[in-house]
Structures are given as structure tokens and as C-alpha cells.
Enzyme design. Structure first.
Site, PDB file in Angstrom:
ATOM      1  N   LYS A  13     -93.601 -46.733  10.993  1.00 37.36           N
ATOM      2  CA  LYS A  13     -93.360 -45.977   9.747  1.00 37.36           C
ATOM      3  C   LYS A  13     -94.654 -45.680   9.004  1.00 37.36           C
ATOM      4  O   LYS A  13     -94.876 -44.559   8.558  1.00 37.36           O
ATOM      5  CB  LYS A  13     -92.456 -46.770   8.787  1.00 37.36           C
ATOM      6  CG  LYS A  13     -91.067 -47.048   9.302  1.00 37.36           C
ATOM      7  CD  LYS A  13     -90.222 -47.715   8.226  1.00 37.36           C
ATOM      8  CE  LYS A  13     -90.770 -49.080   7.806  1.00 37.36           C
ATOM      9  NZ  LYS A  13     -90.630 -50.141   8.806  1.00 37.36           N
ATOM     10  N   ARG A  89     -84.645 -51.181   1.313  1.00 35.20           N
ATOM     11  CA  ARG A  89     -84.543 -52.155   2.390  1.00 35.20           C
ATOM     12  C   ARG A  89     -83.269 -52.989   2.271  1.00 35.20           C
ATOM     13  O   ARG A  89     -83.033 -53.860   3.107  1.00 35.20           O
ATOM     14  CB  ARG A  89     -85.739 -53.096   2.307  1.00 35.20           C
ATOM     15  CG  ARG A  89     -86.703 -53.010   3.473  1.00 35.20           C
ATOM     16  CD  ARG A  89     -87.798 -54.024   3.216  1.00 35.20           C
ATOM     17  NE  ARG A  89     -88.639 -54.248   4.350  1.00 35.20           N
ATOM     18  CZ  ARG A  89     -89.731 -53.549   4.642  1.00 35.20           C
ATOM     19  NH1 ARG A  89     -90.089 -52.539   3.883  1.00 35.20           N
ATOM     20  NH2 ARG A  89     -90.469 -53.861   5.678  1.00 35.20           N
ATOM     21  N   ARG A 124     -95.980 -54.540  19.282  1.00 34.59           N
ATOM     22  CA  ARG A 124     -96.835 -53.797  18.346  1.00 34.59           C
ATOM     23  C   ARG A 124     -97.273 -54.674  17.182  1.00 34.59           C
ATOM     24  O   ARG A 124     -98.425 -54.635  16.748  1.00 34.59           O
ATOM     25  CB  ARG A 124     -96.090 -52.593  17.772  1.00 34.59           C
ATOM     26  CG  ARG A 124     -95.891 -51.475  18.772  1.00 34.59           C
ATOM     27  CD  ARG A 124     -95.170 -50.344  18.067  1.00 34.59           C
ATOM     28  NE  ARG A 124     -94.816 -49.270  18.979  1.00 34.59           N
ATOM     29  CZ  ARG A 124     -94.199 -48.147  18.594  1.00 34.59           C
ATOM     30  NH1 ARG A 124     -93.869 -47.980  17.346  1.00 34.59           N
ATOM     31  NH2 ARG A 124     -93.920 -47.222  19.481  1.00 34.59           N
ATOM     32  N   ARG A 134    -102.913 -59.458   9.544  1.00 36.79           N
ATOM     33  CA  ARG A 134    -101.781 -59.541   8.605  1.00 36.79           C
ATOM     34  C   ARG A 134    -101.047 -60.860   8.804  1.00 36.79           C
ATOM     35  O   ARG A 134    -100.622 -61.177   9.909  1.00 36.79           O
ATOM     36  CB  ARG A 134    -100.836 -58.350   8.838  1.00 36.79           C
ATOM     37  CG  ARG A 134    -100.941 -57.322   7.731  1.00 36.79           C
ATOM     38  CD  ARG A 134    -100.054 -56.151   7.999  1.00 36.79           C
ATOM     39  NE  ARG A 134     -98.633 -56.418   7.781  1.00 36.79           N
ATOM     40  CZ  ARG A 134     -97.726 -55.463   7.690  1.00 36.79           C
ATOM     41  NH1 ARG A 134     -98.073 -54.189   7.788  1.00 36.79           N
ATOM     42  NH2 ARG A 134     -96.449 -55.766   7.505  1.00 36.79           N
ATOM     43  N   ARG A 145     -88.643 -61.482  10.400  1.00 34.92           N
ATOM     44  CA  ARG A 145     -88.550 -60.139   9.819  1.00 34.92           C
ATOM     45  C   ARG A 145     -87.512 -59.295  10.542  1.00 34.92           C
ATOM     46  O   ARG A 145     -86.815 -58.478   9.938  1.00 34.92           O
ATOM     47  CB  ARG A 145     -89.924 -59.455   9.836  1.00 34.92           C
ATOM     48  CG  ARG A 145     -90.826 -59.991   8.729  1.00 34.92           C
ATOM     49  CD  ARG A 145     -92.268 -59.740   9.013  1.00 34.92           C
ATOM     50  NE  ARG A 145     -92.603 -58.336   8.962  1.00 34.92           N
ATOM     51  CZ  ARG A 145     -93.656 -57.808   9.590  1.00 34.92           C
ATOM     52  NH1 ARG A 145     -94.442 -58.564  10.324  1.00 34.92           N
ATOM     53  NH2 ARG A 145     -93.904 -56.531   9.479  1.00 34.92           N
TER      54      ARG A 145
END
Ligand code: ADP
Length: 195
Positions: A13, A89, A124, A134, A145
Site C-alpha cells: 500500500k 482499519r 516482504r 522497522r 499483525r
């Protein structure tokens, strides 16, 4: 034109949103980027969000809804559209967004969901974790997640599909190929006009 881009973590995204926003002169609003910047700067928002973001959970709806409302109200005018990336979300966020669109009289919104198979998403994000450092891109947090996505974010699609058109785009392939698919979906899909 305004765009809501959503989909599972790792679907691409952020990459697509940056390019799309430039091509269509849209204000790119990434809640993830806003939160990471706030955490880095140690602002009150960052202090509140840090634990949620780094553990792969969601920042409370009340916090994030207030934030998006402020950003949209401050920046949106008749000649500048926006691209929402990472919001809504949860169904509660989607409902709040409906109300906000009615309040500020936003009509032309296209809803795009970018998807990819789970193994690809995990691969990814692990790669990004190594490259960008991150904290939420480690194996355990990534699993969490994806669970949060399935439980809390995927119902947003069903919520929108009850009354509006959602364009599904395959996120597999080269960045340019995916971008071309999104452009095609945008050309073909009618905007959702009722909020
Ligand atoms: P990705 O798409 O890879 O999951 P994002 O940058 O969109 O990454 O989001 C990173 C993190 O920021 C999320 O896991 C969550 O903790 C927080 N976050 C971003 N957007 C929202 C939102 N709309 N509601 C709650 N938390 C959010």
C-alpha cells in the site's frame, strides 16, 4: 477524486500510495507514517502510540479517528483530493469516516483493496524489517499483525461491500504492473457517492 486504499500489511500500500498520490495530485495520508514520525519525535501522540505500533496491535480507535479528522479537515478543499492509506482499519473507523465525509461534504471516493498471498506478505515484511529496521517487521510481530488484519480489518471490506463498490487489485508482480492494475481499476470503478 478521493481514494481509500486498504489491504493486509505488506501488500504494498505504502509504495503504491506514494506513486498514486503524485500522479493524481492527491494528499497522501498514511496513518502508519504519521504514527512512526510521532514516535520518532516523542510527541504526546507518539508516546501513546508507541507500544501499540511496535507490538503490532492497533492504536485505539478514538485516538486515530481524531487524528484523521484533524488532518482531513485542515487540508481538504474543493480542488485537492486525498488518498487514505492504512485507514480505516476497523469497522468503527469506517463508520466514523462515513460521518466525517457527510460533515465535510466529501462525495467522490473510490475504494481499492490491494491483496497478496500470506507467504508473500510475510516475506516482504521480513525483508523490510532487515532493510529499514522497522520494529514491527519481526517474525512474531508480523504474525500478530496478520491476525489483527483478519480479525479487525478484513470486516471493513464486508462493511463497504454492503453498499459500495470495492475494487480488488492483485498486489503480486512488479511495482509498475501493480500500479497499472490500480489505475485500470480506478478508471473502471464508479465512485461511491453515498456516505
Ligand atoms: P502496514 O500496512 O505494513 O501494516 P502501516 O504503516 O500502515 O503498516 O501501519 C503500521 C502500524 O501503525 C499498525 O500495525 C498499527 O499499529 C498502526 N496503525 C496504522 N494505522 C492505524 C489505524 N488506522 N488504526 C490503528 N492503528 C493504526
Amino acid at each position: 477524486m478521493n481514494i481509500i486504499l486498504f489491504g493486509p500489511p505488506g501488500a504494498g500500500k505504502g509504495t503504491q500510495a506514494t506513486q498514486l498520490a503524485t500522479n493524481h495530485n492527491l494528499l497522501h495520508i498514511s496513518t502508519g507514517d504519521i504514527l512512526r514520525a510521532a514516535i520518532k519525535e516523542g510527541t504526546p501522540l507518539g508516546i501513546e502510540a508507541k507500544h501499540y505500533v511496535e507490538s503490532g496491535g492497533l492504536v485505539p480507535d478514538s485516538v486515530i479517528i481524531g487524528l484523521v479528522r484533524e488532518v482531513l479537515q485542515a487540508n481538504i478543499g474543493p480542488d485537492r483530493g486525498f488518498l487514505l492509506d492504512g485507514f480505516p482499519r476497523t469497522v468503527e473507523q469506517a463508520r466514523a469516516l462515513d460521518t466525517l465525509f457527510r460533515d465535510i461534504d466529501i462525495k467522490d471516493v473510490r475504494i481499492v483493496i490491494l491483496i497478496a498471498p500470506e507467504e508473500e506478505l510475510v516475506g516482504r515484511m521480513l525483508k523490510r524489517g532487515v532493510e529499514l529496521g522497522r520494529k514491527d517487521d519481526t517474525e512474531e510481530t508480523i504474525r500478530h499483525r496478520l491476525e489483527v488484519y483478519t480479525a479487525q480489518t478484513s470486516p471493513v471490506r464486508a462493511y463497504y461491500e454492503e453498499t459500495r463498490q470495492v475494487s480488488e487489485v492483485d498486489g503480486l508482480g512488479r511495482v509498475e504492473e501493480v500500479a497499472a492494475r490500480i489505475d485500470k481499476a480506478l478508471r473502471q470503478s464508479p465512485p461511491a457517492l453515498h456516505w
